[in-house]
Design a protein around this motif. Structure first.
Motif, short mmCIF file in Angstrom:
data_model
loop_
_atom_site.label_atom_id
_atom_site.label_comp_id
_atom_site.label_asym_id
_atom_site.label_seq_id
_atom_site.Cartn_x
_atom_site.Cartn_y
_atom_site.Cartn_z
N GLN A 141 0.83 -1.21 0.00
CA GLN A 141 0.00 0.00 0.00
C GLN A 141 0.86 1.26 0.00
OE1 GLN A 141 -2.38 -1.22 3.48
NE2 GLN A 141 -4.21 -1.00 2.22
N LEU A 142 1.89 1.30 0.83
CA LEU A 142 2.75 2.47 0.88
C LEU A 142 3.49 2.68 -0.44
CD1 LEU A 142 4.28 2.22 4.48
CD2 LEU A 142 2.51 3.80 3.67
N ASP A 143 3.92 1.60 -1.05
CA ASP A 143 4.59 1.72 -2.34
C ASP A 143 3.64 2.26 -3.40
OD1 ASP A 143 6.96 1.04 -4.13
OD2 ASP A 143 5.38 -0.12 -5.09
N ALA A 144 2.40 1.77 -3.39
CA ALA A 144 1.42 2.18 -4.40
C ALA A 144 1.04 3.65 -4.25
CB ALA A 144 0.18 1.30 -4.32
N VAL A 145 0.76 4.09 -3.01
CA VAL A 145 0.32 5.49 -2.84
C VAL A 145 1.46 6.46 -3.16
CG1 VAL A 145 -1.52 4.95 -1.21
CG2 VAL A 145 0.77 5.46 -0.34
N THR A 146 2.69 6.05 -2.90
CA THR A 146 3.83 6.90 -3.23
C THR A 146 3.98 7.04 -4.74
OG1 THR A 146 4.98 6.22 -1.22
CG2 THR A 146 6.32 7.21 -2.95
N ARG A 147 3.96 5.93 -5.44
CA ARG A 147 4.12 5.97 -6.90
C ARG A 147 2.95 6.68 -7.57
NH1 ARG A 147 8.46 3.02 -8.31
NH2 ARG A 147 9.22 1.53 -6.74
N ASN A 148 1.75 6.46 -7.05
CA ASN A 148 0.58 7.12 -7.64
C ASN A 148 0.68 8.64 -7.49
OD1 ASN A 148 -0.53 4.69 -8.40
ND2 ASN A 148 -1.90 4.54 -6.65
N PHE A 149 1.10 9.08 -6.31
CA PHE A 149 1.22 10.52 -6.08
C PHE A 149 2.30 11.14 -6.97
CE2 PHE A 149 3.00 14.14 -3.59
CZ PHE A 149 1.88 14.96 -3.65
N LEU A 150 3.44 10.48 -7.07
CA LEU A 150 4.53 11.03 -7.87
C LEU A 150 4.24 11.01 -9.36
CD1 LEU A 150 7.60 9.61 -5.91
CD2 LEU A 150 6.81 11.97 -6.00
N SER A 151 3.31 10.17 -9.77
CA SER A 151 2.96 10.11 -11.19
C SER A 151 1.90 11.13 -11.58
CB SER A 151 2.47 8.70 -11.56
OG SER A 151 1.26 8.40 -10.90
N ASP A 152 1.44 11.93 -10.62
CA ASP A 152 0.46 12.99 -10.90
C ASP A 152 1.19 14.21 -11.46
OD1 ASP A 152 -1.46 14.93 -10.96
OD2 ASP A 152 -2.13 14.66 -8.89
N ARG A 153 1.02 14.46 -12.75
CA ARG A 153 1.77 15.53 -13.41
C ARG A 153 1.29 16.92 -13.02
NH1 ARG A 153 4.60 12.55 -13.02
NH2 ARG A 153 5.39 10.96 -14.42
N GLN A 154 0.17 17.03 -12.35
CA GLN A 154 -0.25 18.35 -11.86
C GLN A 154 0.61 18.78 -10.68
OE1 GLN A 154 -4.44 18.40 -11.00
NE2 GLN A 154 -5.04 18.08 -13.12
N ARG A 155 1.24 17.82 -10.02
CA ARG A 155 2.02 18.15 -8.82
C ARG A 155 3.48 17.74 -8.91
NH1 ARG A 155 -2.47 15.91 -4.58
NH2 ARG A 155 -2.59 14.28 -6.15
N ASN A 156 3.79 16.80 -9.76
CA ASN A 156 5.15 16.28 -9.83
C ASN A 156 5.52 15.94 -11.27
OD1 ASN A 156 5.51 15.81 -6.74
ND2 ASN A 156 3.65 14.69 -7.23
N GLY A 157 6.66 16.43 -11.73
CA GLY A 157 7.13 16.12 -13.07
C GLY A 157 8.02 17.23 -13.63
N VAL A 158 8.63 16.94 -14.76
CA VAL A 158 9.54 17.89 -15.39
C VAL A 158 8.76 18.82 -16.32
CG1 VAL A 158 11.51 18.17 -16.96
CG2 VAL A 158 11.52 16.36 -15.23
N THR A 159 8.99 20.12 -16.14
CA THR A 159 8.41 21.14 -17.01
C THR A 159 9.50 22.13 -17.39
OG1 THR A 159 6.27 20.96 -15.86
CG2 THR A 159 6.62 22.90 -17.23
N LYS A 160 9.74 22.25 -18.69
CA LYS A 160 10.74 23.20 -19.20
C LYS A 160 12.09 23.03 -18.51
CE LYS A 160 7.26 26.64 -20.52
NZ LYS A 160 6.79 28.05 -20.36
N GLY A 161 12.50 21.79 -18.38
CA GLY A 161 13.81 21.51 -17.83
C GLY A 161 13.96 21.64 -16.33
N VAL A 162 12.82 21.76 -15.63
CA VAL A 162 12.83 21.88 -14.17
C VAL A 162 11.94 20.79 -13.58
CG1 VAL A 162 12.22 23.33 -12.19
CG2 VAL A 162 13.26 24.36 -14.22
N LEU A 163 12.43 20.11 -12.56
CA LEU A 163 11.60 19.12 -11.86
C LEU A 163 10.78 19.83 -10.80
CD1 LEU A 163 10.71 16.25 -11.25
CD2 LEU A 163 12.71 16.01 -9.74
N ARG A 164 9.48 19.87 -11.01
CA ARG A 164 8.59 20.49 -10.04
C ARG A 164 7.93 19.38 -9.23
NH1 ARG A 164 4.43 23.24 -11.11
NH2 ARG A 164 4.77 25.04 -9.78
#
Length: 267
Positions: free
Chosen positions: A179-202
């Motif tokens: 469960q902890l692994d799944a909720v972590t990966r799911n959250f980090l895969s949300d591009r509204q909150r986490n991801g690379v934009t214009k060469g910056v990791l937000r």
């Protein structure tokens, strides 16, 4: 000596402290299943607070069971049983706090006062003390140093859209790692909150607020960059971007945090 009737025995067991090896989270699990809507990708969820309020007696029954657990019994459980108990308690009491003002609030922050936050309100009977949500998270979970588990920040839910999703199932000792692994990966895969934009990791400001916890050597990660690199795939990083992240060449910025209530219908 009079024999106990069946009803009397049931009442005795109900009113007695819990001495079981663990406590059942079935009532909480059913409420989550019925009234928490997960996005298909698991990245976020919405809570039907109005429906839970109509069935608040079930929530109250679950919270009463948690309150009966004695500290010495809790201390005898495995680490996973303890952590599942504390995560569930935090999330369930957060829902109860929201219901204390629902529907006359737009954010959990509406419950606080200028001299204290909603997380400092002492209203939770747990493990022999009257506690606050901050007590559960920062004293019982983080403060003991027993668990050393940074992924709890993706499991405890602050009733806000910006928060990692409230999972639609109770946490259980036997499935806690998955469960902890799944909720972590799911959250980090949300591009509204986490991801690379214009060469910056937000990434979410959660990583700024608790940067030390993500840098304490969990799974060998001694810095925030090393921690995030472990989840390069979830973050959508290419091999080159992962290398840049580790080397310090990929800039990190923090996204905004949406404190709006994660109520069904809010976006």
């Amino acid at each position: 000596m009079h024999r106990l009737t069946q009803l009397g025995l049931i009442l005795l067991l109900w009113c007695s402290p819990l001495y079981a090896a663990d406590v059942s989270h079935s009532q909480w699990h059913q409420l989550l299943q019925d009234y928490v809507q997960m996005a298909p990708n698991g990245q976020h969820s919405q809570v039907d607070y109005a429906a839970i309020q109509r069935n608040e007696v079930i929530l109250d029954g679950y919270l009463a069971r948690l309150a009966k657990v004695e500290k010495k019994v809790f201390d005898s459980w495995s680490d996973d049983s303890q952590l599942a108990f504390l995560i569930n308690a935090y999330n369930a009491w957060t829902v109860k706090l929201i219901l204390s003002r629902y529907p006359k609030l737009d954010s959990i922050k509406d419950i606080g006062f200028f001299w204290s936050s909603p997380w400092q309100k002492r209203f939770i009977p747990l493990l022999g003390e009257t506690r606050s949500l901050d007590d559960i998270e920062h004293k019982l979970i983080r403060g003991t140093g027993r668990y050393g588990e940074p992924r709890i920040h993706f499991a405890v839910n602050c009733a806000s859209i910006g928060c990692p999703a409230l999972l639609n199932r109770a946490y259980k000792a036997e499935t806690l790692e998955t469960q902890l692994d799944a909720v972590t990966r799911n959250f980090l895969s949300d591009r509204q909150r986490n991801g690379v934009t214009k060469g910056v990791l937000r990434v979410s400001p959660i990583f700024k607020w608790y940067v030390q916890e993500f840098s304490k050597g969990w799974q060998g990660a001694n810095s925030l960059r090393e921690y995030l690199a472990m989840y390069a795939k979830a973050l959508g990083l290419s091999d080159a971007e992962k290398a840049q992240l580790i080397s310090g060449k990929l800039a990190i910025e923090y996204s905004d945090y949406n404190w709006a209530l994660n109520d069904l219908g809010n976006k």
